[in-house]
Design an enzyme around this catalytic site. Structure first.
Site, PDB file in Angstrom:
ATOM      1  N   CYS A  62       0.833  -1.197   0.000  1.00  0.00           N
ATOM      2  CA  CYS A  62       0.000   0.000   0.000  1.00  0.00           C
ATOM      3  C   CYS A  62       0.866   1.245   0.000  1.00  0.00           C
ATOM      4  CB  CYS A  62      -0.888   0.042   1.237  1.00  0.00           C
ATOM      5  SG  CYS A  62      -2.059  -1.293   1.289  1.00  0.00           S
ATOM      6  N   CYS A  89       5.479   8.062   2.512  1.00  0.00           N
ATOM      7  CA  CYS A  89       5.599   9.417   1.980  1.00  0.00           C
ATOM      8  C   CYS A  89       5.899  10.413   3.102  1.00  0.00           C
ATOM      9  CB  CYS A  89       4.299   9.810   1.281  1.00  0.00           C
ATOM     10  SG  CYS A  89       2.906   9.912   2.402  1.00  0.00           S
ATOM     11  N   CYS A 132      -2.821   8.831   5.863  1.00  0.00           N
ATOM     12  CA  CYS A 132      -1.568   8.729   6.621  1.00  0.00           C
ATOM     13  C   CYS A 132      -1.819   9.026   8.098  1.00  0.00           C
ATOM     14  CB  CYS A 132      -0.534   9.719   6.107  1.00  0.00           C
ATOM     15  SG  CYS A 132      -0.086   9.480   4.389  1.00  0.00           S
TER      16      CYS A 132
END
Lengths: 170, 194
Positions: A62, A89, A132
């Site tokens: 993912c 990220c 996130c």
């Protein structure tokens, strides 16, 4: 007339600001960049330490994996230290970094109420990166759960030993 | 990628020499899931095709035990119980296209500044100007549809074959219902997505 004047003013302003505005619209918020450049609490605790709770969430497929660890003071139930390691990220790294900052010094029950929306707001995360912050919230919960499971296991183990001792001495 | 081809040669030689020997499977590496909320840990990337993976891993295990460490890294996805990828894409694409059409129609019917529907790379973006932005996309490894909402934040929907809908396990919310409620409230006009 006012409208025309306004339009002219806007055009002037846009001409000056257009390049920087375009960059700012697509860039990371300065807090995210800060956490990325100066990450707080990166590291690892010994996961076999009974005062350490480890939360591991996400999946490489993912694109995000977060490991968040907490060190708990057994007597008070307070989190005395936290560290993280994240693969993902900039927003994911910043979210987990913020999470470690926020859990330090708090009681375990208290950190369970940290919401992903708070983290997202703090970092001004764009819509696509809200996931996130959710992962960071999950990581906190997983770490607390792990610590409590360890504690329960230890307690059960101790209870058994005392029982065997009693039987032995009887 | 030399390691991909060598095992096949080895396998042929192995078969010739040890026909009767049973080759044990490597599936004990699978069950390490500690994920929260149904996420899978360390699943191999979706581009691996199951038959090849099993073939190679069997050779490694039976012939060279030292390579076991390499193969043990990511836990294997439990393919039989997972929604087949093709079916997932079919269902998810159908859902997202349906949403796209409905949002476009809705946009024509109401008057909201900067209302914009965008679809590219299987990502559906619904901009409602200052009211916020919705992002809906597929998350193939988890067989989920991910939603980012300015009202309720992020949520992840799994396909529920029983009810033929996408459901967010934590809140039991239904994707269409959630969007209908939120968008209807935000824009002040009811919307039907089903």
């Amino acid at each position: 007339m006012l409208r025309a004047a306004g339009r002219r003013f806007l055009r002037l302003g846009l001409e000056h600001r257009a390049p920087t505005a375009a960059v700012a619209a697509r860039g990371y918020h300065e807090r995210v960049v800060d956490h990325y450049d100066n990450p707080r609490n990166v590291g690892s605790f010994d996961k076999n330490d009974p005062t350490v709770g480890t939360g591991l969430v996400g999946a490489p497929a993912c694109g995000d994996v977060m490991k968040l660890q907490i060190k708990v003071d057994d007597a008070t139930g307070k989190i005395v230290d936290a560290c993280f390691k994240t693969f993902g990220c900039g927003s994911a790294i910043a979210s987990s970094s913020v999470a470690t900052e926020w859990v330090k010094g708090k009681h375990m029950e208290e950190v369970l109420s940290i919401k992903n929306t708070e983290i997202a707001k703090h970092l001004s995360l764009p819509p696509v990166k809200l996931h996130c912050s959710m992962l960071a919230e999950d990581a906190i919960k997983a770490a607390v759960k792990d610590y409590e499971a360890k504690k329960a296991k230890l307690a059960a183990g101790n209870a058994e030993t005392t029982q065997t001792e009693k039987v032995a001495s009887a | 990628m030399a390691s991909r081809f060598a095992p096949r040669l080895f396998l042929r030689r192995l078969r010739m020499r040890r026909r009767a020997q049973p080759i044990s499977s490597l599936h004990e590496a699978s069950a390490e899931s500690a994920g929260v909320g149904g996420d899978r840990i360390f699943s191999p990337s979706g581009s691996w095709s199951p038959p090849d993976f099993h073939c190679i891993s069997r050779v490694f295990f039976s012939a060279r035990p030292s390579l076991l460490d390499e193969g043990k890294g990511p836990a294997a996805i439990d393919y039989p119980s997972l929604l087949p990828e093709e079916e997932f894409h079919r269902l998810a694409d159908e859902t997202i296209h349906e949403l796209l059409e409905n949002f476009e129609e809705y946009g024509d019917a109401i008057q909201i500044d900067d209302y914009e529907v965008d679809y590219g790379n299987h990502v559906l973006t619904l901009k409602l100007g200052s009211l916020g932005t919705y992002v809906i996309n597929k998350q193939t490894p988890n067989r989920q549809i991910w939603l980012s909402s300015p009202v309720s934040g992020p949520s992840r929907f799994d396909w529920d074959a029983m009810s033929n809908t996408w459901v967010y396990r934590r809140t039991k919310a239904n994707l269409f219902q959630l969007l209908e409620e939120e968008v209807g409230q935000l824009c002040g006009q009811p919307i039907s997505l089903r």
